[in-house]
Scaffold this motif. Structure first.
Motif, short mmCIF file in Angstrom:
data_model
loop_
_atom_site.label_atom_id
_atom_site.label_comp_id
_atom_site.label_asym_id
_atom_site.label_seq_id
_atom_site.Cartn_x
_atom_site.Cartn_y
_atom_site.Cartn_z
N CYS A 752 0.57 -1.16 0.04
CA CYS A 752 0.30 0.03 0.03
C CYS A 752 0.89 0.97 -0.28
N CYS A 754 0.62 4.63 1.12
CA CYS A 754 0.56 5.17 1.81
C CYS A 754 1.66 5.28 2.78
N GLY A 757 -0.36 4.25 7.30
CA GLY A 757 -1.97 3.08 7.58
C GLY A 757 -2.48 4.21 7.15
N CYS A 758 -3.93 3.41 6.17
CA CYS A 758 -4.82 3.61 5.23
C CYS A 758 -5.74 2.24 5.33
N SER A 760 -6.44 1.25 3.64
CA SER A 760 -6.78 -0.11 2.36
C SER A 760 -5.50 -1.00 2.53
N CYS A 761 -4.70 -0.29 3.65
CA CYS A 761 -4.52 -1.23 5.13
C CYS A 761 -4.58 -1.47 5.93
N LYS A 776 2.06 1.01 11.06
CA LYS A 776 2.16 0.57 9.80
C LYS A 776 3.27 -0.44 9.72
ZN LIG Z 1 -2.43 2.01 3.25
#
Ligand SMILES: [Zn+2]
Ligand SMILES: [Zn+2]
Length: 792
Positions: A752, A754, A757-758, A760-761, A776
């Motif tokens: 991912c 980013c 951390g977002c 999507s992960c 993350k």
């Molecule tokens: Zn992410």
């Protein structure tokens, strides 16, 4: 509307899929395409009719346009005709029904006494099959549906005279098996049991159905019949094992699809990350959550929403004169996509927006036909819809299909993509990733979509919460004997002992007898607590049921509840009465419930000692409480607010998989002590998000907990558990495929784009701790330690 002569809205003739994709990419900032797969057209491989297929049957199929079977159909049919239990697991529209019709109908023609029982998960599918079998007009077969809608007056006739009975597992459980005396003639002569769409029997429901089938086999055996089981499944990982668990029999799988298909250019599309200062990203979640947790602003960084991206793609393809269907999860989402595509088109060429529509549920048949006609003739060029099934079967042969978010299973993905492509023409399919760890993983790992399937249909017939009530049902039908212990499998003896201790069964020299006058009430689709009914207040109409375990998540006051694409808002969840009162409303937001969890280990069933890492499977007690919910804008994913809820805690004994790491191994990997909680928490979220890659389940089926030191393991630990009493097979599958599962989890996080951390992960929409703390980079380190030590 314009005439069919002016189909193309764009300049010149329709572009090829490759050209079209090039133009779509050019319109986008950066390159959102992570992979392009050319799925070549495949010529079908026909096989001769098996020599045992009678001429009468071949001619009947020929009248329907089937001149010869495809190879996989002939192979599965012959295995079944020879008496083997078989599962055919091939793609949608690969003609699976011929594979069971052929051996079962050939047997009915050869033996005028033989009977066939066909099971479908829905009444609609059974009705379709009835039409197909009746359409063959075979002498003496007398096919008939036997379900809740069958008039009393017809039931006796069907029991006596039909030789091809179509029903569903619920009717088998509630009607046919309890009434086995009336069905004795039919069951005594039962040659085949056909189980269509058997991948739908998963989790707790699947575990119940597994025992209903064992009860069926037991009744047949009492009458001296040993029917052959023929199953049809969507493509999946290890279908033979799943079918074996479902039926309790050794099953051979046929998986090589020999049916023809059109060529598709399939693109995987990842919406770009928005700059951190953009308006959608800068939306703090007010600190309103109950439960004593400090909320932090939730979405630090987000991707452009999949809906917006899909709307842009729809506008672009329509501007090119390409007939396009966009699949969107919710009806509201479909309307958002259609409306913004229309707006963009009208800005470019006034009037062009008219050629895009949203498909809403509840259309009359004629309205549906008109819509299909308009799309096929090109009066309408773009349609945004919730799912394929609502559209009926006629809408195929489009030039492009846009899929907004992974639909959950490979089978659904291919079903949606399969709408693209007219005979002999190449088509385009685009999967637009949502901000979800599984979507992120898939678009960076095309082999998981285009290679051999890994997701398996899982169920757990040994679940004591399923086994005990099913054994009670079996005991009512006939006393249980020692031989039945083998039939019902692992845990049967313990469950019987408990039923005896509870006074439900009495042991006599000849077996275990049911002691009560009335039958036990067992619902195949609910477990633990009774299912919660969803009722529309204004009309009193029952929309559906939600199992007790998910009800707090899905039906809390204020929840937006989707039913067949139509949205409702929950006014009240009455736990005492087991019902939720809702009204139809289509707000601009979706809701996401969050829970807090406590967990203790009850027992360890199996473990792997891998030096500094331990991997475990066992029973756990979970105490959880849904404490709040977020409202998020549908179009952008922006968080509007977080609202507190006042729901009771719930206790759950279930099955969990967990791993531990030694603190030393974490320090050595560079995870500092203060970062351990955030590292484990982030790994836990992503691991839950990736579990549907290994087993067909969704987030609501599983929960998790992570902690820097757990009192029962005395080590940093991540737990992932089945959200159903007694377990549903998901944690067990995770344990069995631990290194592949955690490898995928690690890759999804690492890939991912980013920084911190977002969604999507590592962020989770259902986190009860407001996604805090999360680290993350340290989550990747944690998973690297696990993977380095765990045997592959
Ligand atoms: Zn992410
Ligand atoms: Zn969390």
């Amino acid at each position: 509307m314009s005439s069919a002569a002016t189909v193309s809205a764009g300049p010149g003739p329709e572009p090829s899929p490759v050209d079209l994709l090039r133009r779509l990419r050019a319109h986008s900032a950066g390159d959102p395409v992570t992979h392009v797969e050319r799925v070549p057209a495949r010529a079908g491989v026909p096989a001769p009719w098996p020599p045992w297929a009678p001429a009468e049957l071949r001619e009947a199929f020929a009248r329907r346009g089937v001149v010869a079977p495809w190879r996989h159909q002939a192979e599965a049919a012959t295995l079944a005709y020879d008496g083997g239990h078989v599962v055919l697991a091939t793609g949608t529209a690969s003609g699976k029904s011929l594979a069971y019709q052929l051996p079962s109908l050939a047997t009915l023609l050869a033996d005028p006494r033989a009977t066939v029982l066909y099971l479908a998960p829905t009444k609609a599918l059974a009705a379709d099959q009835l039409r197909a079998v009746a359409g063959l007009e075979l002498e003496g077969v007398r096919p008939a549906c036997y379900d809740g809608d069958t008039p009393r007056a017809e039931r006796e006739w069907i029991r006596r005279h039909s030789r091809f009975v179509l029903t569903n597992p619920d009717m088998l459980h509630h009607g046919i098996l309890p009434g086995h005396a009336q069905w004795s003639g039919f069951l005594r002569r039962l040659a085949y049991v056909v189980i269509d769409e058997c991948h739908t029997y998963r989790g707790v429901f699947g575990s119940h159905v597994a025992h209903v089938l064992r009860r069926l086999r037991r009744q047949c055996a009492r009458f001296g019949a040993t029917p052959v089981f023929v199953l049809a499944s969507a493509t999946s990982g290890d279908p033979a094992t799943a079918a074996g668990r479902l039926t309790g029999l050794p099953v051979t799988a046929v998986t090589e699809d020999a049916s023809p298909r059109g060529g598709v250019t399939f693109a995987l599309w990842e919406p770009p990350l928005l700059p951190p200062d953009s308006s959608a990203a800068a939306s703090p979640a007010p600190s309103q959550a109950a439960g004593g947790h400090d909320d932090v602003p939730d979405l630090i960084q987000v991707r452009r929403s999949a809906l917006r991206e899909t709307a842009d793609l729809l506008a672009d393809t329509v501007a090119e004169g390409v007939r396009t269907l966009a699949f969107v999860r919710s009806r509201k989402g479909a309307e958002v996509v259609a409306a913004s595509a229309r707006r963009a088109l009208d800005e470019a060429v006034p009037g062009l927006g008219k050629r895009v529509a949203a498909y809403r549920g509840g259309y009359l048949r004629e309205e549906r036909r008109e819509l299909e006609r308009a799309l096929l003739h090109g009066d309408l060029l773009g349609l945004a819809s919730t799912n394929a099934l609502e559209l009926g079967v006629d809408l195929i042969g489009l030039d492009a299909v846009l899929i907004c978010g992974y639909p959950g299973t490979r089978a659904s993905l291919w079903q949606q993509a399969g709408r693209a492509g007219r005979s002999g023409q190449e088509a385009l399919a685009v999967l637009v990733a949502r901000d979800d760890p599984l979507d992120t993983y898939l678009i960076h790992h095309p082999e998981a979509i285009f290679g051999a399937p890994v997701e398996a249909t899982v169920l757990d017939p040994a679940n004591p919460y399923v086994l005990a009530p099913q054994l009670a049902c079996a005991a009512v039908e006939a006393p249980l004997t020692p031989a039945d212990l083998t039939l019902f499998g692992e845990g049967a003896k313990e469950a019987i002992d408990e039923l005896v201790a509870a006074g439900a069964l009495r042991q006599r020299p000849t077996g275990w007898y049911w002691r009560h006058r009335e039958r036990p009430e067992v619902d195949l689709r609910g477990e633990g607590g009774a299912p919660v009914c969803v009722v529309e207040s204004a009309t009193g109409r029952l929309l559906g049921t939600v199992d007790g375990g998910s009800s707090h998540f899905l039906l809390h006051p204020g929840a937006v509840y989707l039913h067949q694409g139509v949205s409702y808002v929950v006014d009240e969840l009455d736990l005492a009465d087991g019902c939720a009162l809702v009204h139809a409303e289509e707000p601009d937001w979706s809701t996401h419930a969050r829970d807090v969890t406590d967990l203790s280990v009850v027992s360890v069933r199996s473990y792997v000692d891998a030096g500094p890492v331990g991997m475990f499977l066992g029973e756990v007690d979970v105490t959880s409480q849904v404490v709040s919910y977020q409202r998020r804008r549908i179009a952008t994913g922006e968080v509007i607010d977080t609202r507190p809820l006042d729901l009771p805690t719930r206790e759950l004994r279930t099955v969990a998989v967990w791993f531990t790491l030694s603190p030393q191994s974490l320090t050595a990997a560079g995870v500092q002590a203060p970062d351990v909680p955030g590292a484990l928490h982030a790994a836990e979220h992503a691991a839950i998000g990736l579990l549907p890659l290994m087993a067909t389940c969704d987030r609501w089926d599983i929960g998790g907990l992570s902690t820097a030191v757990h009192p029962d393991t005395e080590a940093p630990t991540v737990f992932v558990y089945d959200g159903h009493p007694g377990g549903a097979g998901f944690a067990e599958r995770a344990y069995g495929t631990a290194s592949a599962w955690l490898r995928a989890t690690r890759d999804a996080i690492a890939e991912c784009g980013c920084e911190t951390g977002c969604p999507s992960c590592v962020q989770s929409p259902k986190c009860g701790n407001g996604n805090n703390p999360l680290s993350k980079p340290d989550a990747i380190r944690v998973l690297d330690v696990v993977l380095a030590n765990l045997p592959a």
